[in-house]
Design a protein around this motif. Structure first.
Motif, short mmCIF file in Angstrom:
data_model
loop_
_atom_site.label_atom_id
_atom_site.label_comp_id
_atom_site.label_asym_id
_atom_site.label_seq_id
_atom_site.Cartn_x
_atom_site.Cartn_y
_atom_site.Cartn_z
N LEU A 200 0.75 -1.28 0.18
CA LEU A 200 0.11 -0.23 -0.15
C LEU A 200 0.87 1.28 0.02
CD1 LEU A 200 -2.56 -1.37 2.79
CD2 LEU A 200 -2.73 -1.30 0.31
N SER A 201 0.15 2.37 -0.04
CA SER A 201 0.99 3.66 0.08
C SER A 201 1.73 3.72 1.33
CB SER A 201 -0.01 4.76 -0.26
OG SER A 201 0.64 5.94 0.24
N GLN A 202 3.00 4.06 1.62
CA GLN A 202 3.64 3.91 2.72
C GLN A 202 3.36 5.36 3.50
OE1 GLN A 202 7.92 3.84 3.28
NE2 GLN A 202 8.15 1.72 2.10
N PRO A 203 3.14 6.50 2.80
CA PRO A 203 2.66 7.49 3.75
C PRO A 203 1.25 7.47 4.21
CG PRO A 203 3.13 8.43 1.49
CD PRO A 203 3.63 6.84 1.63
N ILE A 204 0.36 6.82 3.36
CA ILE A 204 -1.04 6.59 3.91
C ILE A 204 -1.24 5.51 4.83
CG2 ILE A 204 -3.52 6.13 2.97
CD1 ILE A 204 -2.48 8.67 1.74
N GLY A 243 -5.10 5.64 -5.90
CA GLY A 243 -5.97 4.64 -5.41
C GLY A 243 -7.52 4.69 -5.99
N MET A 244 -7.99 5.86 -6.03
CA MET A 244 -9.34 6.02 -6.08
C MET A 244 -9.42 6.03 -7.58
SD MET A 244 -10.89 8.65 -3.67
CE MET A 244 -10.61 8.39 -1.70
N SER A 245 -8.66 6.34 -8.64
CA SER A 245 -8.84 6.40 -9.87
C SER A 245 -8.52 4.59 -10.38
CB SER A 245 -7.39 6.99 -10.60
OG SER A 245 -7.41 8.17 -10.44
N ALA A 246 -7.54 3.99 -9.77
CA ALA A 246 -7.48 2.61 -10.09
C ALA A 246 -8.73 1.89 -9.74
CB ALA A 246 -6.24 1.93 -9.19
N PHE A 247 -9.50 2.15 -8.62
CA PHE A 247 -10.65 1.45 -8.34
C PHE A 247 -11.75 1.84 -9.43
CE2 PHE A 247 -15.03 1.64 -6.96
CZ PHE A 247 -15.05 0.28 -6.49
N ALA A 248 -11.68 3.15 -9.96
CA ALA A 248 -12.67 3.50 -10.96
C ALA A 248 -12.48 2.78 -12.29
CB ALA A 248 -12.96 4.78 -11.10
N GLU A 249 -11.05 2.43 -12.60
CA GLU A 249 -10.74 1.92 -13.99
C GLU A 249 -10.49 0.51 -13.76
OE1 GLU A 249 -7.34 4.38 -14.48
OE2 GLU A 249 -8.46 6.22 -14.36
N LYS A 250 -10.94 -0.09 -12.59
CA LYS A 250 -10.86 -1.48 -12.48
C LYS A 250 -9.44 -1.81 -12.77
CE LYS A 250 -15.83 -2.30 -13.56
NZ LYS A 250 -16.31 -2.36 -12.30
N ARG A 251 -8.61 -1.37 -12.06
CA ARG A 251 -7.09 -1.91 -12.09
C ARG A 251 -6.40 -1.78 -10.97
NH1 ARG A 251 -3.83 2.38 -11.87
NH2 ARG A 251 -4.75 4.45 -12.37
N THR A 252 -5.30 -2.59 -10.63
CA THR A 252 -4.53 -2.38 -9.41
C THR A 252 -3.90 -1.15 -9.30
OG1 THR A 252 -4.06 -4.71 -9.71
CG2 THR A 252 -2.61 -3.80 -8.19
#
Ligand code: HXC
Length: 258
Positions: A200-204, A243-252
């Motif tokens: 996952l994103s380290q800073p998050i 993260g949110m774009s990947a969800f919307a675009e159905k990709r990792t």
């Protein structure tokens, strides 16, 4: 650095520290604490490491602070040197997640060290306890405070006053451990969980950890405000967009840690 009392390994983006002082059931002597500090500092500074697993042997995570090393210490020895303070700070202030993978005994300082970590995975043979009372002392690395927060006053008081041990099932039921894993799978499972966090994103991940930890330090209203502000700040990161774009675009998602 060559270590004598711990073994350090890297599995992908996970740093693994194994307490390795088998003849003393991983009793936490001063040198072991220094080595642990050094290893944790190394992982903290290494951008390629996203999470850490701290484990021991199948028989003992750690059977406590080293009693033989402590037995002749005077009040002035421990007070002037602020005995045990550095290690607690290093584990407690680590910004990367540290998972304790506990098999066998986690007693006294061993139980306290496990509780300093972000969560505990327990093998089915794990035994937790704060037996210091039987040695004429009390927990000294946060046991009376953290155990009480995990399991509540009644059980923590009973355990600290009697020194009795708690098995894995009771520890899970009481909220001390996140879950129980068969002994043979413990370390692999801890590394799998740590790897999934490290992807996952380290800073998050750091922000999320900071927010959960805050719940121990402050009022509910202040904690929620802290969380809300940190949540807002995630929107300033590229990783939130990814993260949110990947969800919307159905990709990792491909997090860049920024
Ligand atoms: C030093 C220890 C030790 C410890 C075990 N050993 N625990 N040495 N400090 N905390 C050593 C034993 O002396 C022995 O060495 C060897 O490890 C194996 O231990 P045994 O007792 O023979 O094993 P076993 O019969 O299987 O019993 C396991 C045990 C028992 C139930 C865990 O060892 C035990 O009760 N240990 C002490 C647990 C404890 O009181 N912990 C709290 C410590 S105080 P030899 O050389 O004889 O083979 C503490 C203070 C916290 O943690 C303050 C902040 C850190």
């Amino acid at each position: 650095m060559a270590y004598s009392h711990i073994a350090v390994d890297i599995k992908g983006s996970v740093g693994v520290i194994r307490l390795d002082r088998p003849k003393a059931l991983n009793a936490l002597c001063a040198e072991l604490f220094m080595e642990l500090d050094e290893a944790l500092n190394g992982f903290e500074a290494d951008d390629a490491i996203g999470a850490v697993v701290l484990t021991g042997s199948n028989k003992a995570f750690a059977a406590g602070a080293d009693i033989k090393e402590m037995q002749t210490k005077t009040y002035m020895d421990v007070y002037k040197k602020n005995f045990l303070t550095g290690c607690e700070e290093r584990v407690d202030t680590s910004r990367k997640p540290i998972i304790a993978a506990v098999a066998g005994y986690a007693l006294g300082g061993g139980c306290e060290l496990a509780m300093m970590c972000d969560f505990i995975l327990a093998a089915d043979n794990a035994q937790f306890g704060q037996p210091e009372i039987k040695l004429g002392t009390i927990p000294g690395m946060g046991g009376t405070q953290r155990l009480t927060r995990f399991v509540g006053k009644s059980k923590a008081m009973e355990m600290c006053l009697t020194g009795r041990m708690m098995g894995a099932e009771e520890a899970e039921r009481s909220g001390l451990v996140s879950r129980i894993v068969p002994l043979d799978d413990l370390v692999d499972e801890a590394i799998n969980v740590a790897s999934s966090i490290a992807e996952l994103s380290q800073p998050i991940v750091m922000m999320c950890k900071e927010s959960v930890k805050k719940s121990y330090e402050t009022t509910l209203a202040e904690g929620i405000m802290f969380e809300r502000r940190v949540f807002h700040s995630t929107f300033s990161t590229e990783d939130q967009k990814e993260g949110m774009s990947a969800f919307a675009e159905k990709r990792t998602p491909d997090f860049k840690n920024c």
